[in-house]
Scaffold this active site. Structure first.
Site, PDB file in Angstrom:
ATOM      1  N   ASP A  85      60.850 -37.586  86.271  1.00  0.00           N
ATOM      2  CA  ASP A  85      59.578 -37.203  86.871  1.00  0.00           C
ATOM      3  C   ASP A  85      59.394 -38.020  88.133  1.00  0.00           C
ATOM      4  OD1 ASP A  85      58.962 -35.430  84.806  1.00  0.00           O
ATOM      5  OD2 ASP A  85      58.028 -36.999  83.609  1.00  0.00           O
ATOM      6  N   ASP A 103      58.323 -28.892  85.669  1.00  0.00           N
ATOM      7  CA  ASP A 103      57.013 -28.898  85.012  1.00  0.00           C
ATOM      8  C   ASP A 103      56.023 -28.017  85.774  1.00  0.00           C
ATOM      9  OD1 ASP A 103      58.033 -30.752  83.194  1.00  0.00           O
ATOM     10  OD2 ASP A 103      57.255 -32.469  84.309  1.00  0.00           O
TER      11      ASP A 103
END
Length: 128
Positions: A85, A103
């Site tokens: 991330d 995401d």
């Protein structure tokens, strides 16, 4: 962008918002890879016309976005062991947990799928 956005680096061994990150490795890997694999198979079947869910262009786009995001995160989880991330949004001391492009695709696809369901819902049959 000072005060609202940063590109960072976070290795997430868990699911969204680091759920299951502290679970034993074998359990985390089995659940996350197994669940993601089932989701990928289900979405492919939906895109192939099973279940009657992807019957509009918007639904097909939504499922394609979800599929792309799921495959991207699944690839990372299988070959790297974690999902990377890197996008971080914050305002002062308030922040949203770091996330990645996969995401975003999943979130946008899910939102489009909800929109498609709302636009194409059928009225309940008249019982009178």
């Amino acid at each position: 962008v000072p005060g609202c956005f940063n590109i960072g680096h976070a290795e997430n061994p868990g699911a969204a918002f680091s759920m299951l990150a502290d679970a034993p490795g074998w359990l985390r890997v089995t659940v996350l890879i197994g669940l993601a694999s089932l989701v990928v198979v289900g979405i492919v079947l939906a895109l192939l016309g099973r279940f009657g869910l992807a019957d509009t262009r918007l639904a097909k786009l939504a499922f394609a976005l979800i599929l792309g995001g799921a495959v991207g995160n699944l690839f990372d989880r299988i070959f790297i062991g974690t999902v990377t991330d890197f996008l971080e949004f914050y305002w002062g001391r308030y922040y949203w947990p770091a996330f990645n492009v996969a995401d975003m695709a999943i979130s946008i696809g899910a939102s489009l799928l909800i929109l498609d369901m709302m636009r194409n819902r059928k009225a309940p049959p008249d019982v009178s």
